[in-house]
Design an enzyme around this catalytic site. Structure first.
Site, PDB file in Angstrom:
ATOM      1  CB  THR A 180      -0.794  -0.272   0.983  1.00  0.00           C
ATOM      2  OG1 THR A 180      -1.708  -0.749   1.046  1.00  0.00           O
ATOM      3  CG2 THR A 180      -1.955   1.628   1.700  1.00  0.00           C
ATOM      4  CG  ASP A 222      -5.802   0.602   6.940  1.00  0.00           C
ATOM      5  OD1 ASP A 222      -5.600  -0.435   6.526  1.00  0.00           O
ATOM      6  OD2 ASP A 222      -5.029   1.079   7.370  1.00  0.00           O
ATOM      7  CB  THR A 226       0.523   0.612   5.340  1.00  0.00           C
ATOM      8  OG1 THR A 226       0.934  -0.729   5.153  1.00  0.00           O
ATOM      9  CG2 THR A 226       2.632   1.013   5.589  1.00  0.00           C
TER      10      THR A 226
HETATM   11  N1  ASP Z   1      -4.007  -1.785   5.041  1.00  0.00           N
HETATM   12  C1  ASP Z   1      -4.135  -2.383   3.711  1.00  0.00           C
HETATM   13  C2  ASP Z   1      -5.303  -2.891   3.210  1.00  0.00           C
HETATM   14  O1  ASP Z   1      -5.592  -4.042   5.026  1.00  0.00           O
HETATM   15  C3  ASP Z   1      -3.060  -2.988   3.814  1.00  0.00           C
HETATM   16  C4  ASP Z   1      -1.025  -2.371   3.473  1.00  0.00           C
HETATM   17  O2  ASP Z   1      -1.526  -1.191   4.146  1.00  0.00           O
HETATM   18  O3  ASP Z   1       0.009  -2.993   3.060  1.00  0.00           O
HETATM   19  O4  ASP Z   1      -6.519  -3.461   3.102  1.00  0.00           O
END
Ligand code: ASP
Length: 307
Positions: free
Chosen positions: A176, A207, A227
């Site tokens: 992300t 999130d 993230t």
């Molecule tokens: N937080 C993101 C999600 O759960 C994934 C990530 O940050 O890599 O959609």
């Protein structure tokens, strides 16, 4: 007011052979945002420019190159928040938009705070944002990983209690992307964009586009972008919690470290990281995954980057 910018390219077990590409991608995003800020542009434009570069870079789990759902398609989420006005724009569950951050910006300027799925894509058309085929967002690397996951069914065991830590990292966090900018007028904006977690259930939203969970900004206190494993971050309302630590007088670095510690203490298997900024451009960053990709610069200082 010194201009400042920090970007991240995800907190998870970034493989050794992807480290250089993550560094390069974060630097390119920082450069794009910095160019806007250095020319006297707004923090909002800088964040959109930086996130857009990472959405177009297939190494990241945002826009093109995103991870696939259990059904083998891409579903995208993104958000932006302006710490001066507290205006917020979020989009989720997009299947036909190349740059979700551009649509999030339209939402921020419109009557709603969040639009999802078909409604969001209809709004995109009203904003003259082209719809594309979902396949255009899919890259070969993710198609092969999806096939492997489907065959081994590792990814459907999403409960931390059932999944060993390293396996968990491979499944739940990904690349992300996020950005925070302060412009010459002192405006502070936070932004992020994601394809979510690998093999996620169709319709699952983590999130990232949720205010207070994936991001939060208040010009008087500071901003935070998170993230990692979205379900754990959302349970903690981690971005808002981190900004509360700033309100209590913690430095951005201590606020980031405290939030990441809380993530692991309060939520079983909680994993991820965050980038944090104060209104004067003091930075913090922390993660409890094996790696997090980042790049930042403040005022006339040098550029820093790492994975
Ligand atoms: N937080 C993101 C999600 O759960 C994934 C990530 O940050 O890599 O959609």
């Amino acid at each position: 007011m010194p201009i400042a910018m920090i970007v991240h390219g995800g907190a998870w077990a970034i493989p050794d052979n992807q480290v250089d590409a993550h560094k390069a991608g974060c630097r390119a995003a920082l450069h794009a945002g910095w160019q806007v800020l250095a020319a006297g542009g707004t923090a909002l434009d800088a964040c959109v420019a930086a996130v857009r570069v990472m959405e177009d870079d297939p190494i990241f789990d945002a826009g093109t190159g995103s991870v696939l759902t259990s059904e083998g398609s891409v579903e995208l989420d993104a958000a932006l928040m302006d710490g001066r006005t507290l205006r917020y724009g979020a989009v989720a569950n997009l299947r036909h938009i190349r740059n979700p951050i551009v649509l999030a910006r339209e939402v921020l300027n419109g009557p709603a705070t969040m639009l999802v799925a078909e409604g969001a894509e209809q709004f995109a058309q009203r904003c003259n944002i082209a719809l594309i085929a979902n396949e255009e967002l899919i890259v070969e690397r993710e198609r092969l990983l999806w096939q492997q996951r489907r065959d081994t069914s590792v990814a459907i065991r999403t409960s931390p209690a059932q999944t060993a830590p390293l396996e968990m990292e491979a499944v739940v966090g990904h690349d992300t992307v996020g950005a925070i900018a302060i412009d010459a007028s002192g405006s502070l904006v936070v932004a992020n964009s994601t394809g979510g977690t690998p093999f996620k259930l169709p319709g699952r939203i983590g999130d990232t586009p949720l205010i207070g969970c994936g991001l939060y900004a208040d010009i008087h206190v500071g901003g935070c972008v998170c993230t990692g494993w979205g379900e754990s971050i959302a349970r903690l309302a981690m971005a808002r919690r981190t900004v509360e630590y700033l309100e209590r007088g913690f430095s951005p670095q201590v606020a980031a470290e405290t939030a990441v510690r809380q993530l692991a203490h309060r939520v079983a298997g909680g994993s991820g990281g965050c980038i944090v900024i104060s209104p004067t451009g003091e930075l913090g960053l922390a993660w409890n995954t094996r790696r997090m990709a980042y790049a930042y610069r403040v005022g006339g200082g040098p550029e820093y980057f790492g994975v």
